[in-house]
Design a protein around this motif. Structure first.
Motif, PDB file in Angstrom:
ATOM      1  N   VAL A 210       0.852  -1.198   0.000  1.00  0.00           N
ATOM      2  CA  VAL A 210       0.000   0.000   0.000  1.00  0.00           C
ATOM      3  C   VAL A 210       0.889   1.249   0.000  1.00  0.00           C
ATOM      4  O   VAL A 210       0.626   2.209  -0.731  1.00  0.00           O
ATOM      5  N   GLY A 211       1.965   1.199   0.782  1.00  0.00           N
ATOM      6  CA  GLY A 211       2.901   2.331   0.833  1.00  0.00           C
ATOM      7  C   GLY A 211       3.505   2.628  -0.524  1.00  0.00           C
ATOM      8  O   GLY A 211       3.838   3.773  -0.846  1.00  0.00           O
ATOM      9  N   LYS A 212       3.617   1.577  -1.332  1.00  0.00           N
ATOM     10  CA  LYS A 212       4.171   1.765  -2.686  1.00  0.00           C
ATOM     11  C   LYS A 212       3.082   2.099  -3.697  1.00  0.00           C
ATOM     12  O   LYS A 212       3.332   2.140  -4.904  1.00  0.00           O
ATOM     13  N   GLY A 213       1.862   2.232  -3.235  1.00  0.00           N
ATOM     14  CA  GLY A 213       0.798   2.657  -4.141  1.00  0.00           C
ATOM     15  C   GLY A 213      -0.075   1.535  -4.689  1.00  0.00           C
ATOM     16  O   GLY A 213      -0.925   1.756  -5.542  1.00  0.00           O
ATOM     17  N   VAL A 214       0.129   0.300  -4.183  1.00  0.00           N
ATOM     18  CA  VAL A 214      -0.730  -0.804  -4.625  1.00  0.00           C
ATOM     19  C   VAL A 214      -2.000  -0.775  -3.791  1.00  0.00           C
ATOM     20  O   VAL A 214      -1.979  -1.101  -2.603  1.00  0.00           O
ATOM     21  N   LEU A 215      -3.108  -0.381  -4.390  1.00  0.00           N
ATOM     22  CA  LEU A 215      -4.337  -0.180  -3.617  1.00  0.00           C
ATOM     23  C   LEU A 215      -5.446  -1.164  -4.002  1.00  0.00           C
ATOM     24  O   LEU A 215      -6.474  -1.229  -3.321  1.00  0.00           O
ATOM     25  N   GLU A 216      -5.254  -1.934  -5.076  1.00  0.00           N
ATOM     26  CA  GLU A 216      -6.321  -2.847  -5.493  1.00  0.00           C
ATOM     27  C   GLU A 216      -6.370  -4.033  -4.531  1.00  0.00           C
ATOM     28  O   GLU A 216      -5.387  -4.743  -4.340  1.00  0.00           O
ATOM     29  N   SER A 217      -7.540  -4.269  -3.979  1.00  0.00           N
ATOM     30  CA  SER A 217      -7.707  -5.347  -2.994  1.00  0.00           C
ATOM     31  C   SER A 217      -7.324  -6.699  -3.577  1.00  0.00           C
ATOM     32  O   SER A 217      -6.661  -7.503  -2.910  1.00  0.00           O
ATOM     33  N   ASP A 218      -7.733  -6.974  -4.824  1.00  0.00           N
ATOM     34  CA  ASP A 218      -7.454  -8.296  -5.401  1.00  0.00           C
ATOM     35  C   ASP A 218      -5.954  -8.579  -5.446  1.00  0.00           C
ATOM     36  O   ASP A 218      -5.515  -9.694  -5.154  1.00  0.00           O
ATOM     37  N   ARG A 219      -5.199  -7.592  -5.809  1.00  0.00           N
ATOM     38  CA  ARG A 219      -3.738  -7.740  -5.882  1.00  0.00           C
ATOM     39  C   ARG A 219      -3.184  -8.013  -4.468  1.00  0.00           C
ATOM     40  O   ARG A 219      -2.356  -8.909  -4.281  1.00  0.00           O
ATOM     41  N   LEU A 220      -3.685  -7.254  -3.489  1.00  0.00           N
ATOM     42  CA  LEU A 220      -3.205  -7.423  -2.106  1.00  0.00           C
ATOM     43  C   LEU A 220      -3.590  -8.804  -1.558  1.00  0.00           C
ATOM     44  O   LEU A 220      -2.793  -9.464  -0.891  1.00  0.00           O
ATOM     45  N   TYR A 221      -4.813  -9.236  -1.866  1.00  0.00           N
ATOM     46  CA  TYR A 221      -5.229 -10.582  -1.422  1.00  0.00           C
ATOM     47  C   TYR A 221      -4.258 -11.630  -1.938  1.00  0.00           C
ATOM     48  O   TYR A 221      -3.804 -12.504  -1.194  1.00  0.00           O
ATOM     49  N   ALA A 222      -3.951 -11.548  -3.212  1.00  0.00           N
ATOM     50  CA  ALA A 222      -3.083 -12.559  -3.832  1.00  0.00           C
ATOM     51  C   ALA A 222      -1.699 -12.557  -3.193  1.00  0.00           C
ATOM     52  O   ALA A 222      -1.133 -13.614  -2.878  1.00  0.00           O
ATOM     53  N   GLU A 223      -1.174 -11.364  -2.961  1.00  0.00           N
ATOM     54  CA  GLU A 223       0.173 -11.257  -2.372  1.00  0.00           C
ATOM     55  C   GLU A 223       0.174 -11.803  -0.936  1.00  0.00           C
ATOM     56  O   GLU A 223       1.113 -12.461  -0.496  1.00  0.00           O
TER      57      GLU A 223
END
Lengths: 273, 273
Positions: A210-223
């Protein structure tokens, strides 16, 4: 510090005091997380009340009610050293009778996430917290953010039922390796503890993204799921502070939650973003 | 008399007052029964609060929520003349939000008698009374014995949830022909009103029989049903003050209850023996 078992006796004792009352309800097996709550209460109030009560109505059949850690002497010592004025230590029969009026969690927010894996759990939590708040009538009551859904539901109860208390959320305390403190950590074997670290690591990973600007939930879930593997994950959720799921992180209004079972131990953790 | 719509405004007004507070919660359409409650509150307290709120959560689907009698001007006049200090007149949106924490009636005592014919009704009553008691924080709250099961469940709630209020039961007020006063009597046609008198007559008959030493419940049921015929009787019950059914009347600890439908109007009445 006075140790009191009966609700009526505690009510009477508190009525005879003056000044603001801070309250920390617990299930005992106190750790540094609890101590942080007590310190926060101690700093902001004239009188500090801690309750220790392993509440049967929030345990489901087959859960760890009987084996839940109980450490009366150590808990008393911790409270005494932390400057607690009243330690409320009721028996089940002091708190519950037969065929009682109870509280029920909201249809939606009480039955998502942890409410899905533990249906009825939050109704038991709300019932006992309502009783405790009515016995103690504190100005402020302190709850940890680690149990974020519980915290939100207690805030909801206070608002819905027009209760006169300020609910004070306190930050999650972690061991040096990152594991969020919980009385249930005592159940973990050394190997399981190693596995359990994946939970806080997944949350840290999400925070960094999130700090790097990744805000899409789907992407965060996968990671996060890649980090959590092969844990038995009950849920990973990205919600706003009212617990509505978010497709995109809203900085300042988001909670990312993980619930996972390690061995037989259910663990919760979250970050507020 | 001050008329207040907002819960927060009422809380603030009451916090600025001193002395004991007596509270009479109503659904409006006030009659002499309500006036008796208000008078009892007026005699025993410094401040008297009356609420008028037709609570949607205690009406079941198909019940008379929309047609329930609403008489704002007359009610205000009655309260003003009776010496009420604060008339609390909230809208539904002032009292309820979405996806709320609520109360649920006891499994047994909330689902017998009227709870059988109106499942969920008492949970709605308890939820709104809990909210109202938390808003007003009265020293005493006044309820009529006509709604005996409601009264018992409210007393149960106060005990179970450790609430700080004295519940004061007040006697049932009757018209000169014996009919217990109820806002729903307004629904009765002249013929139906004549039929409805069978309810109080059956209870009077039972009282007389008990006075003559007839204590067996079965005998009393039969005698009462003979009087009630051909009304649509929902239940005739002989219970102790905790609402446990009795085979034999215990003088000083018994309530005899009747619930019947006259035309489309549900009527309740009871005698305390």
């Amino acid at each position: 510090m006075e140790i009191i078992k009966s609700p009526d006796a505690l009510k009477a004792a508190l009525k005879a005091t003056q000044g603001s009352v801070g309250f920390v309800p617990t299930m005992g097996a106190l750790h540094i997380g609890h101590k942080t709550l007590i310190q926060a209460a101690r700093e902001a109030n004239d009188i500090v009340v801690v309750s220790i009560f392993v509440n049967p109505t929030q345990f489901l059949a087959g859960e760890d009610l009987e084996s839940y850690p109980r450490r009366k002497e150590a808990d008393e010592k911790i409270c005494s050293l932390a400057g607690v004025d009243y330690l409320f230590y009721p028996d089940v029969s002091d708190m519950y009778g037969e065929d009682e009026v109870s509280l029920i969690a909201p249809d939606v927010r009480g039955y998502i996430l942890e409410g899905t894996s533990r249906p009825g759990h939050f109704s038991g939590v709300l019932t006992v917290v309502n009783k405790l708040l009515n016995i103690v009538r504190p100005d402020r009551a302190y709850f940890g953010r680690k149990d974020a859904q519980q915290l939100m539901l207690i805030q909801t109860m206070v608002k819905n039922l027009f209760m006169d208390v300020e609910i004070v959320p306190c930050h999650t305390v972690r061991d040096s390796d990152g594991l969020a403190l919980s009385s249930r950590n005592a159940y973990l074997s050394a190997d399981e503890r190693g596995e359990a670290l994946k939970i806080s690591r997944a949350l840290t990973k999400a925070s960094h993204l999130v700090g790097k600007g990744v805000l899409e939930s789907d992407r965060l879930y996968a990671e996060m799921l890649a980090v959590l593997e092969p844990l038995e994950v009950e849920h990973v959720a990205i919600v706003n502070r009212a617990f509505t799921p978010l497709d995109t992180v809203e900085v300042g209004n988001t909670i990312i939650l993980v619930e996972a079972v390690v061995g037989t131990t259910r663990l919760l953790d979250n970050v507020w973003i």
